[in-house]
Design a protein around this motif. Structure first.
Motif, short mmCIF file in Angstrom:
data_model
loop_
_atom_site.label_atom_id
_atom_site.label_comp_id
_atom_site.label_asym_id
_atom_site.label_seq_id
_atom_site.Cartn_x
_atom_site.Cartn_y
_atom_site.Cartn_z
N HIS A 130 0.83 -1.20 0.00
CA HIS A 130 0.00 0.00 0.00
C HIS A 130 0.87 1.25 0.00
O HIS A 130 2.04 1.22 0.40
CB HIS A 130 -0.93 0.00 1.22
CG HIS A 130 -1.79 -1.23 1.30
ND1 HIS A 130 -2.96 -1.38 0.59
CD2 HIS A 130 -1.63 -2.38 2.01
CE1 HIS A 130 -3.49 -2.56 0.85
NE2 HIS A 130 -2.71 -3.19 1.70
N ALA A 131 0.28 2.37 -0.41
CA ALA A 131 1.03 3.63 -0.50
C ALA A 131 1.19 4.31 0.84
O ALA A 131 2.05 5.18 1.01
CB ALA A 131 0.34 4.58 -1.47
N GLY A 132 0.34 3.94 1.81
CA GLY A 132 0.43 4.58 3.12
C GLY A 132 -0.07 3.67 4.21
O GLY A 132 -0.88 2.77 3.98
N ALA A 133 0.46 3.90 5.43
CA ALA A 133 0.02 3.13 6.59
C ALA A 133 0.19 3.98 7.83
O ALA A 133 1.13 4.78 7.93
CB ALA A 133 0.83 1.83 6.72
N VAL A 134 -0.74 3.83 8.78
CA VAL A 134 -0.67 4.60 10.02
C VAL A 134 -0.93 3.66 11.19
O VAL A 134 -1.72 2.72 11.09
CB VAL A 134 -1.69 5.76 10.05
CG1 VAL A 134 -1.41 6.73 8.92
CG2 VAL A 134 -3.11 5.25 9.98
N PRO A 135 -0.27 3.92 12.34
CA PRO A 135 -0.59 3.13 13.55
C PRO A 135 -1.84 3.70 14.20
O PRO A 135 -2.05 4.91 14.22
CB PRO A 135 0.65 3.35 14.42
CG PRO A 135 1.18 4.67 14.01
CD PRO A 135 0.81 4.87 12.55
N ALA A 136 -2.67 2.82 14.72
CA ALA A 136 -3.92 3.27 15.32
C ALA A 136 -4.31 2.32 16.45
O ALA A 136 -3.96 1.15 16.45
CB ALA A 136 -5.03 3.33 14.27
N LEU A 137 -5.06 2.87 17.40
CA LEU A 137 -5.59 2.09 18.50
C LEU A 137 -7.10 2.23 18.52
O LEU A 137 -7.63 3.33 18.30
CB LEU A 137 -5.02 2.58 19.83
CG LEU A 137 -3.52 2.34 20.07
CD1 LEU A 137 -3.09 3.01 21.37
CD2 LEU A 137 -3.22 0.85 20.13
N THR A 165 1.43 8.55 15.25
CA THR A 165 2.54 8.61 14.31
C THR A 165 3.63 7.69 14.87
O THR A 165 3.59 7.35 16.06
CB THR A 165 3.09 10.05 14.15
OG1 THR A 165 3.80 10.44 15.33
CG2 THR A 165 2.01 11.03 13.82
N PRO A 166 4.59 7.26 14.03
CA PRO A 166 4.86 7.73 12.67
C PRO A 166 3.85 7.20 11.66
O PRO A 166 3.31 6.12 11.82
CB PRO A 166 6.26 7.17 12.38
CG PRO A 166 6.36 5.95 13.24
CD PRO A 166 5.60 6.27 14.49
N GLN A 167 3.63 8.02 10.63
CA GLN A 167 2.83 7.59 9.49
C GLN A 167 3.80 7.30 8.35
O GLN A 167 4.73 8.06 8.10
CB GLN A 167 1.83 8.67 9.12
CG GLN A 167 0.86 8.96 10.28
CD GLN A 167 -0.26 9.89 9.90
OE1 GLN A 167 -0.27 10.49 8.82
NE2 GLN A 167 -1.24 10.04 10.79
N ASP A 200 -5.13 4.26 -0.83
CA ASP A 200 -5.56 3.61 0.40
C ASP A 200 -4.50 3.83 1.48
O ASP A 200 -3.29 3.80 1.20
CB ASP A 200 -5.73 2.10 0.20
CG ASP A 200 -6.98 1.77 -0.59
OD1 ASP A 200 -7.91 2.60 -0.59
OD2 ASP A 200 -7.02 0.69 -1.21
N VAL A 201 -4.96 4.05 2.69
CA VAL A 201 -4.07 4.13 3.85
C VAL A 201 -4.48 3.02 4.81
O VAL A 201 -5.63 2.97 5.26
CB VAL A 201 -4.14 5.50 4.55
CG1 VAL A 201 -3.29 5.50 5.81
CG2 VAL A 201 -3.68 6.60 3.60
#
Length: 391
Positions: A130-137, A165-167, A200-201
């Motif tokens: 994928h072109a982007g990814a982010v950490p999330a809770l 972050t980091p993203q 998509d992220v």
């Protein structure tokens, strides 16, 4: 920065003022467990083997202050930020592009300094597809809409996440998103900008340790958490030098007028030498002679402050904090009382610690022994350190 295309670059944003955090300085400069927030963040990124370079975005006019915090650390460059976070990130991305660019970039906020390596692993793995990814809770608390101070309807939290972050992004994609963004709009984060370009992220699992430092209580909690993960080390140092005519007398980094001075290979500052041995002893890293051999001509006449700075740097390199220094100077003359405050201030300055963490005392041997005969001066020191529990 050199003109080279890296595989993975971390873009660390430290350009904010952090007014909500309280205090008299931007929050990235405030210390937690004896180390500035910014340095915690840099060290976390530098510790990950997949990161090829770290580029730092500092507030305008803060570049030199930032550089002074990071001697010896692998920073590829420092870029002046803008008035907004978006503008600061854009400045960093453009600096990267001008220096060869990258394949992937991790955009991280210095206000989230405690970055576990596993989060970086998950982000980079997601970028394989994928072109982007982010950490999330996921949101754990019940959410309601507010209506003039009253609790309104419950909001379904099953599809809600807290983004951290980091993203992580493909560099070319996020650079294009920034360049194509409407300057009259502000984005909530970089991921929003990429999504609006049609990419998509992906969400990956975040970490509670990545919570942002925003308010004073956030700093208190972080300090408490790190303190619980630390152990106390105590070291003792003792040194003696003979008094000789024609020598300068240096004690605790302060030159004192006296009819005799201390003889030795360096400036023979017996007080600083004792503190150096105490610090090295607490670290179990030998003594001053093993690091600065008297047989080495480069240390002839050297200022002992250099030795003390070195010992303090060794503590920092181990992730430690100097909690307290207790120094006792043993001599018949000169009188230490008139110089006590100056010595305390100089030691605190060299070690970059608060004056309240430095104790200086003096005593005599009631005219007994070599100090009692005014043949020399002795000093003993006790150093108390806080080190990571696994150090």
């Amino acid at each position: 920065m050199m003109k080279i295309k890296h595989g993975v670059v971390a873009l660390l944003v430290a350009a904010g003022q952090g007014s909500r955090a309280g205090g008299d300085m931007p929050k990235q400069f405030r210390q937690i467990a004896g180390k500035p927030v910014l340095v915690h963040a840099v060290d976390a990124l530098a510790a990950h083997a997949a990161i090829d370079a770290i580029l730092l975005v500092a507030g305008a006019g803060q570049e030199e202050a930032v550089r002074a915090l990071l001697p010896g650390r692998p920073i590829a460059g420092i870029v002046a930020g803008a008035d907004s976070r978006r503008g600061s990130v854009r400045a960093g991305l453009e600096a990267m592009a001008a220096s060869g660019g990258a394949e992937r970039v991790l955009i991280h906020d210095a206000a989230r300094p405690f970055l576990p390596g596993e989060v970086i692993d998950r982000l980079l793995s997601a970028l394989d597809l994928h072109a982007g990814a982010v950490p999330a809770l996921p949101v754990a608390d019940t959410l309601v809409r507010g209506d003039e101070g009253r609790a309104g309807p419950v909001v379904d939290r099953s599809a809600l996440f807290r983004v951290q972050t980091p993203q992580a992004f493909h560099f070319d994609a996020i650079l294009a998103a920034h360049r194509g963004w409407d300057e009259d709009r502000e984005a909530t984060d970089d991921a929003q900008m990429l999504r609006e370009q049609g990419h998509d992220v992906i969400l990956v699992e975040g970490d509670e340790r990545l919570e942002k430092l925003t308010y004073p209580q956030d700093f208190a909690r972080a300090e408490a958490r790190l303190s619980a993960q630390r152990t106390t080390r105590v070291g003792m140092g003792y040194d003696v030098h003979r008094l000789a005519a024609g020598e300068e007398l240096w004690l605790g980094g302060v030159r004192i007028d006296h009819d005799h001075g201390l003889a030795g290979h360096s400036d023979a500052d017996v007080a600083l030498h004792a503190i150096v041995d105490a610090l090295l002893g607490a670290l179990a890293e030998g003594d001053i002679g093993s690091h600065f051999p008297p047989s080495d001509p480069q240390w002839r006449g050297a200022a002992s402050s250099r030795f003390l700075e070195y010992a303090a740097d060794r503590v920092t390199a181990r992730g430690g904090r100097i909690e307290h220094i207790d120094l006792t100077i043993i001599c018949e003359a000169p009188k230490i009382g008139p110089h006590r405050d100056s010595i305390r201030q100089r030691i605190a300055e060299i070690l970059a610690i608060g004056l309240d963490r430095v104790s200086v005392k003096a005593t005599t041997t009631e005219r007994l022994g070599f100090t009692g005969r005014r043949e020399g001066i002795a000093a003993q020191a006790v150093a108390t350190l806080a080190l990571p529990a696994l150090s």
